[in-house]
Design an enzyme around this catalytic site. Structure first.
Site, PDB file in Angstrom:
ATOM      1  N   GLY A 187       0.996  -1.066   0.136  1.00  0.00           N
ATOM      2  CA  GLY A 187      -0.130  -0.081   0.266  1.00  0.00           C
ATOM      3  C   GLY A 187       0.788   1.228   0.021  1.00  0.00           C
ATOM      4  O   GLY A 187       0.187   2.424  -0.048  1.00  0.00           O
ATOM      5  N   GLU A 188       2.003   1.052   0.555  1.00  0.00           N
ATOM      6  CA  GLU A 188       2.735   2.540   0.139  1.00  0.00           C
ATOM      7  C   GLU A 188       2.793   2.546  -1.590  1.00  0.00           C
ATOM      8  O   GLU A 188       2.991   2.045  -2.182  1.00  0.00           O
ATOM      9  CB  GLU A 188       4.164   2.074   0.771  1.00  0.00           C
ATOM     10  CG  GLU A 188       4.387   1.990   2.518  1.00  0.00           C
ATOM     11  CD  GLU A 188       5.255   1.707   2.850  1.00  0.00           C
ATOM     12  OE1 GLU A 188       6.890   1.182   1.931  1.00  0.00           O
ATOM     13  OE2 GLU A 188       6.010   1.051   3.899  1.00  0.00           O
TER      14      GLU A 188
ATOM     15  N   ARG B 224     -13.544  22.979   6.612  1.00  0.00           N
ATOM     16  CA  ARG B 224     -14.842  23.491   7.298  1.00  0.00           C
ATOM     17  C   ARG B 224     -14.708  23.100   8.697  1.00  0.00           C
ATOM     18  O   ARG B 224     -15.491  23.644   9.204  1.00  0.00           O
ATOM     19  CB  ARG B 224     -16.144  22.444   6.658  1.00  0.00           C
ATOM     20  CG  ARG B 224     -16.787  22.367   4.925  1.00  0.00           C
ATOM     21  CD  ARG B 224     -17.428  22.173   4.796  1.00  0.00           C
ATOM     22  NE  ARG B 224     -17.267  20.327   4.052  1.00  0.00           N
ATOM     23  CZ  ARG B 224     -17.537  19.967   3.127  1.00  0.00           C
ATOM     24  NH1 ARG B 224     -18.442  20.189   3.427  1.00  0.00           N
ATOM     25  NH2 ARG B 224     -17.159  19.058   3.030  1.00  0.00           N
TER      26      ARG B 224
ATOM     27  N   ASP C 177     -27.310  29.264   3.327  1.00  0.00           N
ATOM     28  CA  ASP C 177     -27.625  29.225   4.565  1.00  0.00           C
ATOM     29  C   ASP C 177     -26.352  30.803   4.183  1.00  0.00           C
ATOM     30  O   ASP C 177     -26.055  31.429   3.389  1.00  0.00           O
ATOM     31  CB  ASP C 177     -26.749  28.557   5.094  1.00  0.00           C
ATOM     32  CG  ASP C 177     -25.749  28.090   4.598  1.00  0.00           C
ATOM     33  OD1 ASP C 177     -24.548  28.898   3.396  1.00  0.00           O
ATOM     34  OD2 ASP C 177     -24.906  26.780   3.843  1.00  0.00           O
TER      35      ASP C 177
ATOM     36  N   LYS D  32     -30.035  28.015   7.437  1.00  0.00           N
ATOM     37  CA  LYS D  32     -29.896  26.729   7.075  1.00  0.00           C
ATOM     38  C   LYS D  32     -29.853  26.292   9.240  1.00  0.00           C
ATOM     39  O   LYS D  32     -28.513  27.300   9.995  1.00  0.00           O
ATOM     40  CB  LYS D  32     -29.121  26.327   6.770  1.00  0.00           C
ATOM     41  CG  LYS D  32     -28.657  24.966   6.438  1.00  0.00           C
ATOM     42  CD  LYS D  32     -27.109  24.783   5.488  1.00  0.00           C
ATOM     43  CE  LYS D  32     -25.706  24.574   5.717  1.00  0.00           C
ATOM     44  NZ  LYS D  32     -25.189  23.925   4.682  1.00  0.00           N
TER      45      LYS D  32
ATOM     46  N   ARG E 159     -28.024  22.977  10.865  1.00  0.00           N
ATOM     47  CA  ARG E 159     -27.348  21.651  10.624  1.00  0.00           C
ATOM     48  C   ARG E 159     -27.873  21.018  11.598  1.00  0.00           C
ATOM     49  O   ARG E 159     -27.009  21.363  12.460  1.00  0.00           O
ATOM     50  CB  ARG E 159     -25.296  21.759   9.724  1.00  0.00           C
ATOM     51  CG  ARG E 159     -24.953  20.412   9.358  1.00  0.00           C
ATOM     52  CD  ARG E 159     -24.115  20.508   9.097  1.00  0.00           C
ATOM     53  NE  ARG E 159     -23.663  21.236   8.150  1.00  0.00           N
ATOM     54  CZ  ARG E 159     -24.521  19.825   6.578  1.00  0.00           C
ATOM     55  NH1 ARG E 159     -24.569  18.534   7.177  1.00  0.00           N
ATOM     56  NH2 ARG E 159     -23.843  20.939   5.302  1.00  0.00           N
TER      57      ARG E 159
ATOM     58  N   GLY F 159     -25.720  16.491  -0.798  1.00  0.00           N
ATOM     59  CA  GLY F 159     -26.595  17.083  -1.837  1.00  0.00           C
ATOM     60  C   GLY F 159     -27.939  17.335  -0.617  1.00  0.00           C
ATOM     61  O   GLY F 159     -29.114  18.215  -0.801  1.00  0.00           O
TER      62      GLY F 159
HETATM   63  C1  R5P Z   1     -21.786  24.336   4.489  1.00  0.00           C
HETATM   64  O1  R5P Z   1     -20.386  24.597   5.444  1.00  0.00           O
HETATM   65  C2  R5P Z   1     -21.349  24.949   2.979  1.00  0.00           C
HETATM   66  O2  R5P Z   1     -21.411  25.816   2.819  1.00  0.00           O
HETATM   67  C3  R5P Z   1     -22.272  23.540   2.257  1.00  0.00           C
HETATM   68  O3  R5P Z   1     -23.642  24.361   2.697  1.00  0.00           O
HETATM   69  C4  R5P Z   1     -21.810  21.506   2.528  1.00  0.00           C
HETATM   70  O4  R5P Z   1     -20.681  21.608   3.096  1.00  0.00           O
HETATM   71  C5  R5P Z   1     -22.784  21.336   1.773  1.00  0.00           C
HETATM   72  O5  R5P Z   1     -23.405  20.072   2.734  1.00  0.00           O
HETATM   73  P1  R5P Z   1     -24.217  19.426   2.173  1.00  0.00           P
HETATM   74  O6  R5P Z   1     -24.286  18.840   0.517  1.00  0.00           O
HETATM   75  O7  R5P Z   1     -23.852  17.650   2.083  1.00  0.00           O
HETATM   76  O8  R5P Z   1     -25.038  19.755   2.118  1.00  0.00           O
END
Ligand code: R5P
Length: 295
Positions: free
Chosen positions: A37-38, A94, A168, A191, A193, A224
């Site tokens: 795997g290297e 992120r 968002d 938004k 999460r 998505g």
């Molecule tokens: C949020 O921090 C980003 O701007 C995107 O909204 C996010 O990464 C989208 O992630 P997903 O498609 O999993 O909802």
């Protein structure tokens, strides 16, 4: 120009397109895995005295990181004058704070590792949310190329009566600029999460969108869920089927189908990561930014 592109596996097309724009050349890389795997790497050209731009498509960064670092080290060992990184999608942006005690702030760690290996970095729209600029993370020269001009041109050409919509608050920076350049209004949703694949989106004022085609713009599309939820909110308010634009098409295998099933008219993306949805070409913008930081 004294600048050669060396593509990591999967980045040949991007490196070739960048080299064509800048009238310079691509030096190939041989890469394979040993049985354990290297990684094995071999630079197939003379890089001594040359400035080198390593091009990497970092959709799935963890398996690629050792090879990326070994390649930067090998290029220096082979006599390259300088070694930069072109990562059209910059990962690990992120987790930019410690939400819970003990968490690794991987955006800082990744930046330290990359800054120690490379002399400069060029990318497109890094996910800058709680961090103001790449300079706050990266200790090397960097260029953050905006996708907004190319997205705005695409919207003008493809969408009648558009209104740009951000899913968002963090998207406000991108959607405001796309709307300004496209000469149309914009709105931003709210938004929350709830988990990696679960979001809630609220919308206060649907009246502004009547008679317009919503164009949802998000920087990163991964599961998505953000776009699919935003599409459902807009459709539930009786608005036209939204067009969805993602800058970085990380796209889970089912992501596009899920966004379309939610009621989107179209899903397109910029070509910072290769994907069948790519419709907006950022090669020229990225190429233009490189000479200024490479030497
Ligand atoms: C949020 O921090 C980003 O701007 C995107 O909204 C996010 O990464 C989208 O992630 P997903 O498609 O999993 O909802």
């Amino acid at each position: 120009m004294n600048l050669d592109f060396v593509p990591m596996p999967g980045a040949q097309a991007c490196a070739t397109a960048l080299a064509r724009h800048l009238g310079t050349r691509v030096t190939a890389l041989e890469s394979r895995r040993f049985p354990d795997g290297e990684i094995y790497l071999r630079v197939l050209g003379d890089v001594a005295g040359r400035h080198i731009a390593v091009v990497a498509q970092l959709r799935d960064p963890d398996p690629q990181l050792p090879g990326l670092l070994f390649l930067a080290d090998a290029l220096r060992d082979l006599g390259a004058t300088g070694v930069g990184l072109v990562a059209p999608y910059l990962p690990y942006m992120r987790q930019d704070t410690r939400f819970r005690p003990g968490e690794a702030i991987t955006s800082r760690s990744f930046a330290r590792i990359v800054s120690a290996a490379f002399d400069w970095l060029a990318t497109v729209d890094p996910h800058l949310h709680r961090v103001a600029s790449l300079d706050a993370l990266y200790a090397i020269r960097s260029a953050a190329v905006p996708s907004a001009p190319a997205i705005a041109r695409w919207v003008q050409a493809e969408v009648a009566q558009p209104q740009i919509v951000g899913p968002d608050e963090e998207s406000a920076q991108w959607v405001a600029e796309v709307a300004r350049l496209a000469g149309c209004p914009f709105s931003v949703l709210r938004k929350q999460r709830r988990g990696d694949r679960e979001v809630e989106i609220a919308w206060a004022d649907t009246a502004a969108l009547r008679g317009r085609t919503p164009v949802l713009v998000d920087d990163i599309v991964s599961s998505g869920q953000t776009l699919a939820t935003a599409v459902r909110v807009l459709r539930a308010a009786g608005l036209a089927a939204p067009v969805c634009v993602g800058v970085h098409a990380l796209f889970d295998p089912e992501a596009v189908a899920n966004v379309l099933a939610a009621g989107a008219a179209r899903v397109v993306s910029c070509n910072t990561l290769p994907h069948p949805s790519n419709a907006i070409d950022l090669t020229a913008a990225l190429a233009q930014a490189i000479p200024g930081i490479a030497a």
